[in-house]
Design a protein around this motif. Structure first.
Motif, PDB file in Angstrom:
ATOM      1  N   PRO A 184       0.794  -1.236   0.000  1.00 51.33           N
ATOM      2  CA  PRO A 184       0.000   0.000   0.000  1.00 51.33           C
ATOM      3  C   PRO A 184       0.823   1.281   0.000  1.00 51.33           C
ATOM      4  CG  PRO A 184      -0.948  -1.586   1.517  1.00 51.33           C
ATOM      5  CD  PRO A 184       0.362  -2.166   1.059  1.00 51.33           C
ATOM      6  N   ASP A 185       2.010   1.246   0.597  1.00 46.69           N
ATOM      7  CA  ASP A 185       2.843   2.450   0.615  1.00 46.69           C
ATOM      8  C   ASP A 185       3.621   2.636  -0.681  1.00 46.69           C
ATOM      9  OD1 ASP A 185       4.826   0.512   0.767  1.00 46.69           O
ATOM     10  OD2 ASP A 185       5.428   0.994   2.817  1.00 46.69           O
ATOM     11  N   GLY A 186       3.509   1.688  -1.601  1.00 43.54           N
ATOM     12  CA  GLY A 186       4.152   1.802  -2.899  1.00 43.54           C
ATOM     13  C   GLY A 186       5.643   1.542  -2.890  1.00 43.54           C
ATOM     14  N   LYS A 187       6.192   1.084  -1.771  1.00 42.90           N
ATOM     15  CA  LYS A 187       7.650   0.937  -1.676  1.00 42.90           C
ATOM     16  C   LYS A 187       8.168  -0.395  -2.203  1.00 42.90           C
ATOM     17  CE  LYS A 187       8.195   4.108   2.236  1.00 42.90           C
ATOM     18  NZ  LYS A 187       8.680   4.272   3.630  1.00 42.90           N
ATOM     19  N   LYS A 188       7.310  -1.406  -2.211  1.00 42.02           N
ATOM     20  CA  LYS A 188       7.762  -2.728  -2.667  1.00 42.02           C
ATOM     21  C   LYS A 188       6.795  -3.289  -3.705  1.00 42.02           C
ATOM     22  CE  LYS A 188       9.794  -5.570   0.194  1.00 42.02           C
ATOM     23  NZ  LYS A 188      10.059  -6.484   1.324  1.00 42.02           N
ATOM     24  N   ASP A 203      12.419  -3.492  -5.097  1.00 41.46           N
ATOM     25  CA  ASP A 203      12.437  -2.158  -4.488  1.00 41.46           C
ATOM     26  C   ASP A 203      11.870  -1.176  -5.516  1.00 41.46           C
ATOM     27  OD1 ASP A 203      12.997   0.354  -3.486  1.00 41.46           O
ATOM     28  OD2 ASP A 203      15.049  -0.120  -2.883  1.00 41.46           O
ATOM     29  N   ALA A 204      10.736  -0.578  -5.210  1.00 44.04           N
ATOM     30  CA  ALA A 204      10.060   0.292  -6.176  1.00 44.04           C
ATOM     31  C   ALA A 204      10.824   1.586  -6.433  1.00 44.04           C
ATOM     32  CB  ALA A 204       8.644   0.619  -5.686  1.00 44.04           C
ATOM     33  N   ALA A 205      11.681   1.999  -5.523  1.00 47.09           N
ATOM     34  CA  ALA A 205      12.453   3.229  -5.727  1.00 47.09           C
ATOM     35  C   ALA A 205      13.539   3.025  -6.776  1.00 47.09           C
ATOM     36  CB  ALA A 205      13.069   3.693  -4.411  1.00 47.09           C
ATOM     37  N   VAL A 209      15.547  -6.008  -8.110  1.00 49.12           N
ATOM     38  CA  VAL A 209      15.087  -7.182  -7.372  1.00 49.12           C
ATOM     39  C   VAL A 209      15.912  -7.320  -6.095  1.00 49.12           C
ATOM     40  CG1 VAL A 209      14.888  -9.691  -7.409  1.00 49.12           C
ATOM     41  CG2 VAL A 209      14.288  -8.372  -9.442  1.00 49.12           C
ATOM     42  N   THR A 210      15.214  -7.437  -4.966  1.00 49.34           N
ATOM     43  CA  THR A 210      15.893  -7.562  -3.675  1.00 49.34           C
ATOM     44  C   THR A 210      15.797  -8.957  -3.090  1.00 49.34           C
ATOM     45  OG1 THR A 210      13.901  -6.774  -2.546  1.00 49.34           O
ATOM     46  CG2 THR A 210      15.559  -5.117  -3.137  1.00 49.34           C
ATOM     47  N   ALA A 211      14.869  -9.780  -3.625  1.00 51.08           N
ATOM     48  CA  ALA A 211      14.739 -11.147  -3.109  1.00 51.08           C
ATOM     49  C   ALA A 211      14.046 -12.026  -4.140  1.00 51.08           C
ATOM     50  CB  ALA A 211      13.958 -11.159  -1.795  1.00 51.08           C
ATOM     51  N   ASN A 212      14.497 -13.289  -4.221  1.00 51.25           N
ATOM     52  CA  ASN A 212      13.827 -14.307  -5.024  1.00 51.25           C
ATOM     53  C   ASN A 212      13.192 -15.297  -4.064  1.00 51.25           C
ATOM     54  OD1 ASN A 212      15.019 -13.000  -7.159  1.00 51.25           O
ATOM     55  ND2 ASN A 212      16.528 -14.593  -7.575  1.00 51.25           N
ATOM     56  N   ILE A 244       3.493 -15.031   2.041  1.00 46.44           N
ATOM     57  CA  ILE A 244       4.808 -14.408   2.161  1.00 46.44           C
ATOM     58  C   ILE A 244       4.766 -13.285   3.188  1.00 46.44           C
ATOM     59  CG2 ILE A 244       6.587 -13.075   0.942  1.00 46.44           C
ATOM     60  CD1 ILE A 244       5.645 -14.489  -1.634  1.00 46.44           C
ATOM     61  N   ASN A 245       5.741 -13.273   4.081  1.00 45.52           N
ATOM     62  CA  ASN A 245       5.914 -12.184   5.032  1.00 45.52           C
ATOM     63  C   ASN A 245       6.730 -11.086   4.353  1.00 45.52           C
ATOM     64  OD1 ASN A 245       7.448 -10.587   7.042  1.00 45.52           O
ATOM     65  ND2 ASN A 245       6.389 -11.872   8.535  1.00 45.52           N
ATOM     66  N   THR A 246       6.171  -9.880   4.262  1.00 45.09           N
ATOM     67  CA  THR A 246       6.838  -8.812   3.515  1.00 45.09           C
ATOM     68  C   THR A 246       8.011  -8.189   4.274  1.00 45.09           C
ATOM     69  OG1 THR A 246       5.256  -7.170   4.336  1.00 45.09           O
ATOM     70  CG2 THR A 246       4.751  -8.232   2.229  1.00 45.09           C
ATOM     71  N   ASP A 247       8.119  -8.416   5.580  1.00 44.16           N
ATOM     72  CA  ASP A 247       9.262  -7.903   6.325  1.00 44.16           C
ATOM     73  C   ASP A 247      10.521  -8.712   6.019  1.00 44.16           C
ATOM     74  OD1 ASP A 247       7.914  -5.834   7.567  1.00 44.16           O
ATOM     75  OD2 ASP A 247       7.308  -7.067   9.277  1.00 44.16           O
ATOM     76  N   MET A 248      10.360 -10.026   5.978  1.00 50.07           N
ATOM     77  CA  MET A 248      11.501 -10.906   5.758  1.00 50.07           C
ATOM     78  C   MET A 248      11.572 -11.426   4.323  1.00 50.07           C
ATOM     79  SD  MET A 248      12.863 -10.805   8.729  1.00 50.07           S
ATOM     80  CE  MET A 248      14.091 -12.089   8.524  1.00 50.07           C
ATOM     81  N   ASP A 249      10.486 -11.242   3.570  1.00 45.57           N
ATOM     82  CA  ASP A 249      10.396 -11.764   2.205  1.00 45.57           C
ATOM     83  C   ASP A 249      10.673 -13.265   2.158  1.00 45.57           C
ATOM     84  OD1 ASP A 249       9.545  -9.478   0.909  1.00 45.57           O
ATOM     85  OD2 ASP A 249      11.570  -8.730   0.576  1.00 45.57           O
ATOM     86  N   ASN A 250       9.956 -13.994   3.007  1.00 49.79           N
ATOM     87  CA  ASN A 250      10.033 -15.448   2.995  1.00 49.79           C
ATOM     88  C   ASN A 250       8.641 -16.042   3.148  1.00 49.79           C
ATOM     89  OD1 ASN A 250       9.607 -14.699   5.640  1.00 49.79           O
ATOM     90  ND2 ASN A 250      10.963 -16.249   6.513  1.00 49.79           N
TER      91      ASN A 250
END
Length: 478
Positions: A184-188, A203-205, A209-212, A244-250
């Motif tokens: 929702p914050d548009g960051k990811k 990373d939207a900025a 790609v920061t994680a697979n 998927i947990n968006t904090d840890m991306d797992n």
């Protein structure tokens, strides 16, 4: 005594002038606020252009795809926006409702994104993304960028800068990325890659790609919860949903669901996720990530959406010519609404009162009244309509339209000016009557008539009210 009388008259005129201006302002905003939004429907061609494959193989010409614009107040087609050759495969509207972007695959192995100005209903830009297999098109929450995902062997996501309508550096991913979802914050950004069974965290900025994230077999779609903490991804060939947990991306949970899950939607409160399988819908409680209900529906779900108030789910049944309505409180089917063949696109108006269903094989759009969950109109929007989005009237439109209508009252007693420079129309010129192919359920053809135009024009009805207002003021000053 004479001075007192003059002052009293002056105060009366001042009060009347103030009331008149205030009433005018109220009328303007009431008229604009009451204006209905518009449905934009992508079509393969118009009715008089012949068959698509026939034209390509024998005549050597390609029909012109276009976007039909439907006034949701009257269900009349108010404009038809022609595109170039090809097949429109995706449509998206920016958050302000001022621009509609359509991704169209052409026969010469390129994809063109057409930019439609909703104020003029004309194409004001074309962006060549050099890929013939687009799969989806999505705005970021701020409306500053558009992302076009691609099928087959394409290993990138095209990014368009909406300020200039030019391509930015692409996002490099694996082959065949079908859809993306934003926090929702548009960051990811979370992109589903079907061939690699992977979800890419981006990373939207930086668009890097920061994680697979490895998930099940053949993920096609994903949805982020309103709090931005989880992503739910149906895995078509695994009959599961990855959480998927968006904090840890797992992946923190793998939820067994029905056969061939391919679509997903989340309620506005984030408490439930609805997963469309083949013949069923699985309801997941996001607090426990368990399936709490399984709802029987039609064969092969083509689209699933949740109403703005979160009370209903509307699901298109591709092979059953119907839309299933699910009550989210009881998780039971409350209606099965007959529509046209191959219902593919579904969109709900912001007030939740109407649902627009694009029936590809029937070449029309069904309009469902959500109060009764019955079809109240069928609009002949064009041949093979597949996608529909709702374009609302925005706050910026209200400002522009209200300031375009001025009422100037002079200090001179008995003299008044009323300047109506704009009625705040949100659609451009009506096309020929042959383009207004709207059929209500009573069988009458709407056509272009004054009553429908009056009802659909933002701020109409203002003139009559102003006449009464000014007439009353003149009578009072006498």
């Amino acid at each position: 005594m004479e001075e007192i009388t003059c002052n009293k008259k002056y105060q009366e005129h001042t009060l009347i002038k103030f009331l008149g201006t205030t009433s005018l302002t109220i009328l303007i905003f009431a008229g604009v606020a009451g204006a209905a939004p518009f449905a934009y429907v992508t079509n393969l061609r118009d009715y008089d252009q012949g068959g698509y494959y026939y034209d390509m193989n024998y005549n050597g010409t390609v029909p012109t795809p276009y976007v039909a614009v439907i006034d949701t107040a009257t269900n009349n087609i108010t404009a038809r926006v022609p595109l170039g050759g090809g097949w429109p495969v995706g449509v998206a509207v920016n958050p302000r409702g001022t621009m509609v972007y359509v991704a169209s695959a052409t026969i010469d192995n390129v994809c063109i994104v057409y930019v439609i100005d909703t104020a003029a209903n004309t194409v004001n830009a074309k962006v060549n993304i050099e890929s013939s297999y687009p799969s989806g098109i999505t705005f970021n929450p701020a409306g500053t960028r558009v992302y076009v995902t691609k099928q087959r062997d394409n290993t990138d996501i095209s990014v368009i800068n909406t300020a200039t309508n030019t391509l930015m550096a692409p996002v490099i991913v694996g082959p065949s990325t079908y859809s993306i979802a934003f926090t929702p914050d548009g960051k990811k950004i979370y992109a589903t890659n079907t061939f690699n069974n992977t979800i890419y965290a981006i990373d939207a900025a930086t668009n890097k790609v920061t994680a697979n994230i490895s998930v099940g077999d053949s993920p096609y779609e994903g949805v982020v919860t309103p709090d931005g903490k989880k992503v739910y991804v149906p895995n078509y060939d695994s009959n599961t949903v990855s959480v998927i947990n968006t904090d840890m991306d797992n992946v923190i949970a793998t939820v067994p669901v029905g056969n061939s899950p391919n679509l997903v939607a989340v309620t506005s409160d984030g408490n439930k996720v609805y997963v469309a399988n083949n013949n069923t819908v699985s309801v997941i409680d996001t607090a426990t990530d368990n399936v709490i209900s399984t709802v029987p529906v039609g064969t092969y779900s083509s689209k699933i959406v949740v109403s703005p108030d979160g009370n209903k789910v509307y699901l298109g049944n591709f092979y059953n010519k119907s839309v299933t309505v699910i009550n989210t409180e009881t998780n039971t089917v409350t209606a099965t609404v007959p529509v046209g063949e191959w219902p593919m696109g579904i969109a709900i108006t912001p007030d939740g009162k109407k649902v627009y269903v694009a029936n590809a094989e029937s070449d029309n759009v069904s309009v469902i009244d959500t109060a009764t969950d019955t079809v109240t109109a069928t609009v002949n929007a064009g041949v093979y309509p597949t996608n529909v989005v709702i374009v609302p009237l925005t706050d910026s439109d209200m400002t522009a339209q209200s300031t375009g209508t001025n009422s100037n009252v002079t200090e001179d007693v008995g003299t008044e000016k009323t300047n109506l420079s704009s009625e705040g129309q949100n659609a451009v010129d009506f096309n020929n009557s042959k383009n207004n192919n709207s059929e209500s359920d009573n069988g009458s053809s709407s056509g272009r008539n004054e009553s429908s135009k009056n009802n659909s024009t933002p701020g109409f009805g203002l003139l009559g009210s102003l006449a009464c207002l000014c007439g009353g003021w003149k009578l009072r000053t006498k």
